[in-house]
Scaffold this motif. Structure first.
Motif, mmCIF file in Angstrom:
data_model
loop_
_atom_site.group_PDB
_atom_site.id
_atom_site.type_symbol
_atom_site.label_atom_id
_atom_site.label_comp_id
_atom_site.label_asym_id
_atom_site.label_seq_id
_atom_site.Cartn_x
_atom_site.Cartn_y
_atom_site.Cartn_z
ATOM 1 N N ARG A 1 0.830 -1.221 0.000
ATOM 2 C CA ARG A 1 0.000 0.000 0.000
ATOM 3 C C ARG A 1 0.857 1.260 0.000
ATOM 4 O O ARG A 1 0.471 2.277 -0.580
ATOM 5 N N ALA A 2 2.008 1.162 0.628
ATOM 6 C CA ALA A 2 2.883 2.334 0.708
ATOM 7 C C ALA A 2 3.271 2.809 -0.691
ATOM 8 O O ALA A 2 3.518 3.994 -0.895
ATOM 9 N N GLY A 3 3.298 1.904 -1.667
ATOM 10 C CA GLY A 3 3.708 2.299 -3.021
ATOM 11 C C GLY A 3 2.565 2.357 -4.012
ATOM 12 O O GLY A 3 2.785 2.542 -5.206
ATOM 13 N N ALA A 4 1.329 2.218 -3.530
ATOM 14 C CA ALA A 4 0.189 2.128 -4.452
ATOM 15 C C ALA A 4 -0.419 3.506 -4.680
ATOM 16 O O ALA A 4 -1.514 3.806 -4.210
ATOM 17 N N ALA A 5 0.311 4.345 -5.430
ATOM 18 C CA ALA A 5 -0.122 5.735 -5.580
ATOM 19 C C ALA A 5 -1.142 5.923 -6.698
ATOM 20 O O ALA A 5 -1.933 6.864 -6.673
ATOM 21 N N ASP A 6 -1.167 5.035 -7.675
ATOM 22 C CA ASP A 6 -2.074 5.231 -8.814
ATOM 23 C C ASP A 6 -3.526 5.122 -8.340
ATOM 24 O O ASP A 6 -3.883 4.171 -7.629
ATOM 25 N N PRO A 7 -4.370 6.071 -8.735
ATOM 26 C CA PRO A 7 -5.774 6.014 -8.278
ATOM 27 C C PRO A 7 -6.482 4.724 -8.667
ATOM 28 O O PRO A 7 -7.413 4.291 -7.981
ATOM 29 N N ALA A 8 -6.048 4.096 -9.759
ATOM 30 C CA ALA A 8 -6.692 2.840 -10.174
ATOM 31 C C ALA A 8 -6.580 1.759 -9.097
ATOM 32 O O ALA A 8 -7.417 0.855 -9.018
ATOM 33 N N ALA A 9 -5.547 1.880 -8.259
ATOM 34 C CA ALA A 9 -5.313 0.858 -7.219
ATOM 35 C C ALA A 9 -6.274 0.996 -6.049
ATOM 36 O O ALA A 9 -6.380 0.089 -5.221
ATOM 37 N N ARG A 10 -6.964 2.136 -5.962
ATOM 38 C CA ARG A 10 -7.856 2.416 -4.821
ATOM 39 C C ARG A 10 -7.144 2.156 -3.491
ATOM 40 O O ARG A 10 -7.723 1.573 -2.553
ATOM 41 N N LEU B 1 -9.934 0.916 -13.722
ATOM 42 C CA LEU B 1 -9.120 1.559 -14.758
ATOM 43 C C LEU B 1 -10.001 2.358 -15.709
ATOM 44 O O LEU B 1 -10.962 1.813 -16.262
ATOM 45 N N ASP B 2 -9.649 3.624 -15.901
ATOM 46 C CA ASP B 2 -10.328 4.447 -16.912
ATOM 47 C C ASP B 2 -9.585 4.262 -18.216
ATOM 48 O O ASP B 2 -8.422 4.655 -18.323
ATOM 49 N N VAL B 3 -10.245 3.656 -19.200
ATOM 50 C CA VAL B 3 -9.589 3.397 -20.485
ATOM 51 C C VAL B 3 -10.503 3.859 -21.607
ATOM 52 O O VAL B 3 -11.574 3.279 -21.825
ATOM 53 N N GLY B 4 -10.065 4.893 -22.284
ATOM 54 C CA GLY B 4 -10.809 5.361 -23.462
ATOM 55 C C GLY B 4 -12.277 5.633 -23.189
ATOM 56 O O GLY B 4 -13.136 5.242 -23.978
ATOM 57 N N GLY B 5 -12.568 6.222 -22.052
ATOM 58 C CA GLY B 5 -13.960 6.569 -21.751
ATOM 59 C C GLY B 5 -14.723 5.464 -21.045
ATOM 60 O O GLY B 5 -15.782 5.706 -20.488
ATOM 61 N N ALA B 6 -14.202 4.231 -21.078
ATOM 62 C CA ALA B 6 -14.876 3.138 -20.358
ATOM 63 C C ALA B 6 -14.166 2.914 -19.018
ATOM 64 O O ALA B 6 -12.992 3.268 -18.868
ATOM 65 N N GLY C 1 -14.178 -6.696 -15.715
ATOM 66 C CA GLY C 1 -15.595 -6.346 -15.791
ATOM 67 C C GLY C 1 -15.749 -4.909 -16.244
ATOM 68 O O GLY C 1 -14.774 -4.156 -16.363
ATOM 69 N N GLU C 2 -16.996 -4.548 -16.486
ATOM 70 C CA GLU C 2 -17.325 -3.210 -16.954
ATOM 71 C C GLU C 2 -18.211 -2.564 -15.890
ATOM 72 O O GLU C 2 -19.157 -3.199 -15.409
ATOM 73 N N ALA C 3 -17.909 -1.317 -15.545
ATOM 74 C CA ALA C 3 -18.726 -0.620 -14.544
ATOM 75 C C ALA C 3 -20.145 -0.463 -15.062
ATOM 76 O O ALA C 3 -20.356 -0.210 -16.250
ATOM 77 N N THR C 4 -21.119 -0.609 -14.161
ATOM 78 C CA THR C 4 -22.520 -0.435 -14.562
ATOM 79 C C THR C 4 -23.138 0.785 -13.888
ATOM 80 O O THR C 4 -24.338 1.005 -13.990
ATOM 81 N N SER C 5 -22.306 1.534 -13.163
ATOM 82 C CA SER C 5 -22.842 2.687 -12.430
ATOM 83 C C SER C 5 -21.817 3.806 -12.469
ATOM 84 O O SER C 5 -20.620 3.568 -12.687
ATOM 85 N N GLU C 6 -22.306 5.019 -12.231
ATOM 86 C CA GLU C 6 -21.412 6.186 -12.217
ATOM 87 C C GLU C 6 -20.410 6.055 -11.072
ATOM 88 O O GLU C 6 -19.202 6.181 -11.260
ATOM 89 N N VAL C 7 -20.932 5.785 -9.875
ATOM 90 C CA VAL C 7 -20.064 5.626 -8.700
ATOM 91 C C VAL C 7 -19.863 4.135 -8.458
ATOM 92 O O VAL C 7 -20.835 3.388 -8.348
#
Ligand SMILES: Nc1ncnc2c1ncn2[C@@H]1O[C@H](COP(=O)(O)OP(=O)(O)OP(=O)(O)O)[C@@H](O)[C@H]1O
Ligand SMILES: Cc1ncc(C[n+]2csc(CCOP(=O)(O)O)c2C)c(N)n1
Ligand SMILES: [Mg+2]
Length: 306
Positions: A12-21, A30-35, A134-140
């Motif tokens: 966790r100490a090195g998990a700075a990327d927001p994708a890692a939550r 992961l935000d990829v090309g709008g998806a 998987g693909e997100a099905t909700s905004e949040v």
């Protein structure tokens, strides 16, 4: 440093990327090309996650199911998966494993699109990994960290069946088939996750046990959690009774793959769900059953390396 949680603290100490939550959630986002892609990976190891004598079809099923359960916890729609496979040395066993895997992939609509195959040194335990997308099905996309003081905590089903199934299999005893089925062929709550996703403040799946996973949700949310009910099935109550020892075993065994979620008081869960507790200001986990405070057991759930 030996245990899983200590190792995760280092990561966790090195998990700075927001994708890692913050490596505090069930998945990466992961935000990829709008998806928005939801990605998770789980490994099954012989004698750690399954018994050497378990039918290979059930191990293939379980490998898919435990990953689908993490997607379900974020309300994600399964898209595809990749598998890393270590040949078992027995072609019939490998084929049976694949048939069970395929059954789960077909059931939940998650095609296998790649992976890797290796052979292990003689005598090594069997080990398999799967990465699910998987693909997100909700905004949040609900995290473990969104619970609010006053929220009610629910589960999508009783806990402890799989743990009891494992215990009876290990003891070579007879048990209701439902308990063994829960251990060998967990049913990921993909549909329920999709229904719950827009209403919940926080959601995760229970893989390590109701108590430890509730404590994780409380910690991630900066709150205290109170467990007021430990729901068990009629099959488990019939086998183990409803005493405090049996309830604590059910709440700490893990392998449940039910969804655990926080909803504002008064909001209808819209899926079959059982109220198990609540969140309040503060920190830590307390157990309050039948109107009495119950000391926490020494281990709140399953942790590798402890
Ligand atoms: N070896 C690792 N490298 C990078 N991230 C990891 C590693 N092990 C765990 N994580 C991450 O740490 C976070 C918490 O993991 P944890 O195992 O508690 O959650 P989980 O995957 O939902 O549980 P389970 O493994 O029981 O399904 C997740 O984001 C996970 O991806
Ligand atoms: C043979 C055998 N012994 C013990 C268990 C119990 N168990 C192992 S790992 C785990 C948590 C989930 O795994 P992870 O955190 O790796 O996703 C649990 C509850 C089992 N399933 N099989
Ligand atoms: Mg999880």
């Amino acid at each position: 440093m030996t245990g899983e949680s200590a190792f995760l603290s280092l990561l966790r100490a090195g998990a700075a990327d927001p994708a890692a939550r913050g490596l505090m959630d069930d998945v990466a986002v992961l935000d990829v090309g709008g998806a928005r892609l939801i990605v998770t990976s789980d490994t099954l190891v012989e004698s750690v996650h399954f018994l050497p004598g378990d039918p290979p079809e059930t191990i293939g099923w379980k490998l898919a199911a435990v990953n689908l359960s993490d997607l379900a916890a974020k309300g994600a729609k399964p898209v595809a998966c990749l598998m890393n496979y270590a040949l078992s040395g027995d072609a019939a066993w490998d084929a049976a494993f694949l048939s069970g895997l395929q059954e789960a992939l077909d059931r939940y609509g998650m095609p296998l699109v790649g992976g890797d195959t290796v052979a292990m040194p003689a005598g090594a335990p069997r080990s398999f990994s799967l990465t699910a997308i998987g693909e997100a099905t909700s905004e949040v996309i609900p995290a473990r960290s969104g619970a609010q003081a006053g929220d009610i905590l629910y589960v999508t089903g009783p806990v402890g069946d799989a743990g009891a199934g494992l215990t009876v299999l290990q003891a070579g005893r007879d048990a209701p088939a439902a308990l063994i089925e829960s251990y060998r062929r967990p049913r990921p709550r993909v549909r329920e996750g999709g229904t719950l996703v827009s209403a919940v403040h926080a959601m995760m799946d229970i893989s390590d046990g109701l108590l430890i996973d509730t404590a994780r949700m409380a910690q991630a949310s900066g709150l205290a959690a109170v467990i007021e009910h430990i729901p068990v099935s009629t099959e488990l109550a019939g086998l183990a009774g409803g005493g405090i020892g049996a309830l604590l075993a059910a709440a700490t065994a893990g392998d449940d793959y039910e969804l655990l979620f926080a909803l504002p008081d008064g909001v209808d869960p819209l899926v079959a769900a059982i109220r198990v507790g609540r969140f309040e200001a503060g920190e830590g986990l307390t157990l309050f059953l039948d109107g009495a405070s119950v000391p926490l057991p020494p281990a709140l759930g399953y942790e590798h390396g402890t």
